[in-house]
Write an enzyme that holds these catalytic residues in place. Structure first.
Site, mmCIF file in Angstrom:
data_model
loop_
_atom_site.group_PDB
_atom_site.id
_atom_site.type_symbol
_atom_site.label_atom_id
_atom_site.label_comp_id
_atom_site.label_asym_id
_atom_site.label_seq_id
_atom_site.Cartn_x
_atom_site.Cartn_y
_atom_site.Cartn_z
ATOM 1 C CE LYS A 49 -3.886 -2.337 2.095
ATOM 2 N NZ LYS A 49 -4.512 -2.833 3.311
ATOM 3 C CD GLN A 93 -3.609 -4.390 6.544
ATOM 4 O OE1 GLN A 93 -3.472 -3.403 5.835
ATOM 5 N NE2 GLN A 93 -4.138 -5.516 6.088
ATOM 6 C CG ASP A 116 -10.579 -0.232 4.753
ATOM 7 O OD1 ASP A 116 -10.273 -0.434 3.561
ATOM 8 O OD2 ASP A 116 -9.934 -0.707 5.709
#
Ligand code: NAP
Length: 278
Positions: A49, A93, A116
């Site tokens: 990422k 995460q 997200d």
């Protein structure tokens, strides 16, 4: 002939577009990743990422906490990123160590920075069709892949196998918003093979190696394979028997190289969107 949907090249095109959009912004966008513990796969994801951020000109912020970090300690990190005006996106995460409550942590993220798309505000906006929200990255990327082969999805029967909050539920909402007739299948669905055979668009997100057989697929269907499974020989495969599906589907995503690359590209897209909205 079956079209293999090249997620890698579509994601690369999206990253190029985003790099242009980043250049046009008054300030550099920032994405913060919070990583708790030593899960090796998570470390690889975070590394990827950060690399992808650099490619499009997004600044990365990282907070790495030990596996024994408390809920309060992780919450402090989230709040610090919420308060930091250089951070436009925050990614917690997953998975986090078992003693932490991931849902409670996710809901501490400012919805405007929730790249997200997992906070209740963003879930609600997706259901309500409010385009100011953040759409979860993997379903968003899957929709881009579907539309790369078929622009008008109105009236098509879409079957999504899987009903997770991360993928199956938001995917179903996105297909509904495109005027598909949507069936969500899951572990209690009966006659799953028959349900799948009626799909013009079949999306599999289960996590079971080659579960969807060739004769489950309607001739000419678009097949999106979200599953990532490691086979005994160490290679990756999806939830669909790819070789068999190649004979039948009109278009299909490979694993790897299909949905996977779109997930990170859409994370960057959400970060740029968040930066554009400030
Ligand atoms: P998940 O939370 O474990 O959900 C799996 C879903 O599959 C559940 O809804 C479950 O039904 C359903 N299911 C399980 N067994 C089934 C069966 N025999 N028949 C029909 N449905 C069944 O997983 P997820 O997070 O949604 O991820 C699914 C897969 O996608 C995994 O392989 C994951 O690695 C992959 N994934 C890939 C990406 C990417 O970037 N490519 C991103 C996210 C996820 P119940 O609800 O009834 O239990």
């Amino acid at each position: 002939m079956t079209q293999v949907i090249d997620g890698k090249s579509i994601a690369a095109g999206l990253r190029e577009e985003l790099a242009q959009q980043v250049k046009a912004l008054p300030a550099q966008p920032g994405l913060a990743v919070i990583l708790v513990g030593d899960n090796p796969a998570s470390h690889v994801y975070v590394k990827n990422k950060i690399k992808a951020c650099e490619q499009v000109g997004i600044k990365s912020f990282e907070s790495r906490l030990p596996a024994q970090a408390t809920q309060a300690e992780v919450a402090v990190e989230i709040q610090a990123f919420n308060d930091n005006p250089s951070v436009h996106g925050i990614l917690m995460q997953l998975p986090v160590p078992d003693h932490l409550n991931s849902d409670d942590l996710i809901h501490l993220v400012n919805p405007a920075k929730d790249v997200d798309g997992l906070t209740f505000i963003n879930i609600g906006k997706l259901v309500a069709g409010d385009e100011t929200g953040m759409v979860p990255c993997t379903p968003q990327g899957s929709m881009i892949l579907i539309k790369s082969v078929e622009e008008n999805l109105g009236g098509k029967h879409a079957v999504v196998i899987g009903r997770s909050l991360l993928f199956g539920k938001p995917m179903a909402q996105l297909l509904l918003a495109e005027n598909c007739t949507v069936t969500t299948a899951h572990s209690r669905t009966q006659n799953l093979d028959e349900v799948c055979r009626s799909a013009d668009i079949l999306v599999a997100a289960v996590g079971r190696e080659k579960m969807v057989k060739g004769d489950w697929i309607k001739p000419g269907a678009i097949v999106i394979d979200v599953g990532i499974n490691r086979m005994e020989d160490g290679k990756l495969c999806g939830d669909v028997d790819y070789e068999a599906a190649l004979e039948i589907a009109s278009a299909i995503t490979p694993v790897p190289g299909g949905v996977g690359p779109m997930t990170i590209a859409c994370l960057l897209k959400n970060t740029v969107k968040a930066a554009q909205s400030t």
